[in-house]
Design an enzyme around this catalytic site. Structure first.
Site, PDB file in Angstrom:
ATOM      1  N   ASN A 238       0.847  -1.203   0.000  1.00 16.63           N
ATOM      2  CA  ASN A 238       0.000   0.000   0.000  1.00 16.63           C
ATOM      3  C   ASN A 238       0.880   1.250   0.000  1.00 16.63           C
ATOM      4  OD1 ASN A 238       0.654  -0.761   2.710  1.00 16.63           O
ATOM      5  ND2 ASN A 238      -0.999   0.487   3.515  1.00 16.63           N
TER       6      ASN A 238
ATOM      7  N   GLU B  52      -3.161  -4.760  -2.787  1.00 16.55           N
ATOM      8  CA  GLU B  52      -3.686  -5.706  -3.778  1.00 16.55           C
ATOM      9  C   GLU B  52      -3.706  -5.089  -5.172  1.00 16.55           C
ATOM     10  OE1 GLU B  52      -4.940  -4.886  -0.849  1.00 16.55           O
ATOM     11  OE2 GLU B  52      -6.182  -6.472   0.005  1.00 16.55           O
TER      12      GLU B  52
HETATM   13  N1  THU Z   1      -5.417  -1.362   2.560  1.00 17.85           N
HETATM   14  C1  THU Z   1      -4.869  -2.263   1.703  1.00 17.85           C
HETATM   15  O1  THU Z   1      -3.711  -2.155   1.307  1.00 17.85           O
HETATM   16  N2  THU Z   1      -5.675  -3.300   1.305  1.00 17.85           N
HETATM   17  C2  THU Z   1      -6.979  -3.476   1.666  1.00 17.85           C
HETATM   18  O2  THU Z   1      -7.634  -4.392   1.201  1.00 17.85           O
HETATM   19  C3  THU Z   1      -7.584  -2.559   2.629  1.00 17.85           C
HETATM   20  C4  THU Z   1      -6.765  -1.406   3.052  1.00 17.85           C
HETATM   21  C5  THU Z   1      -4.570  -0.241   2.996  1.00 17.85           C
HETATM   22  C6  THU Z   1      -5.009   1.081   2.463  1.00 17.85           C
HETATM   23  C7  THU Z   1      -4.498   2.028   3.506  1.00 17.85           C
HETATM   24  O3  THU Z   1      -3.151   2.370   3.183  1.00 17.85           O
HETATM   25  C8  THU Z   1      -4.501   1.208   4.788  1.00 17.85           C
HETATM   26  O4  THU Z   1      -4.609  -0.147   4.390  1.00 17.85           O
HETATM   27  C9  THU Z   1      -5.635   1.542   5.734  1.00 17.85           C
HETATM   28  O5  THU Z   1      -6.844   1.527   5.104  1.00 17.85           O
END
Ligand code: THU
Length: 126
Positions: A42, A55
């Site tokens: 992320n 993802e």
């Molecule tokens: N996040 C992801 O990387 N994948 C998910 O399926 C849900 C949320 C990340 C986005 C953000 O940087 C952090 O988790 C909190 O929402």
């Protein structure tokens, strides 16, 4: 059976996460029908809505490298609470595979599920 090799790659890339706002370091590793593996983490932004999930980062990396069909994806989060892919990532995942197996977890537990289970009645144009 959990694909621990894929999960370990998801954990590895979570270390690269840029998450100064949520402090949720997420990593994703997926494998394609051709056997190639792609990773993503992320990446957050001061303008929060511009943040991208691990993802989708992995999926876009896959597309840029010419693959189109995902067979399995592993998602690691550096947190006590584990979560399956968010709604937006489910829809993007569904574009690239109907029978994707999904593993998600942290250092203590890993859960296995499927695309069909987490996104029934999928919106498709093809
Ligand atoms: N996040 C992801 O990387 N994948 C998910 O399926 C849900 C949320 C990340 C986005 C953000 O940087 C952090 O988790 C909190 O929402």
């Amino acid at each position: 059976m959990i694909n621990t090799k894929l999960f370990d790659l998801a954990k590895e890339v979570a270390q690269q996460a840029y998450a100064p706002y949520s402090h949720f370091r997420v990593g994703a590793a997926l494998i394609t029908d051709t056997g190639n593996i792609y990773q993503g983490c992320n990446v957050e932004n001061a303008s929060y809505g511009l943040s991208i999930c691990a993802e989708r980062n992995a999926i876009f990396n896959m597309v840029a490298n010419g693959d189109r069909i995902i067979t399995e994806i592993a998602i690691y989060v550096d947190s006590d609470k584990i979560f399956p892919p968010c709604g937006a990532c489910r829809q993007v995942l569904a574009e690239f595979g109907e029978d994707i197996i999904i593993y998600y977890g942290n250092d203590h537990q890993i859960t296995e599920t499927t695309m069909k289970e987490i996104l029934p009645h999928t919106f498709r144009l093809k």
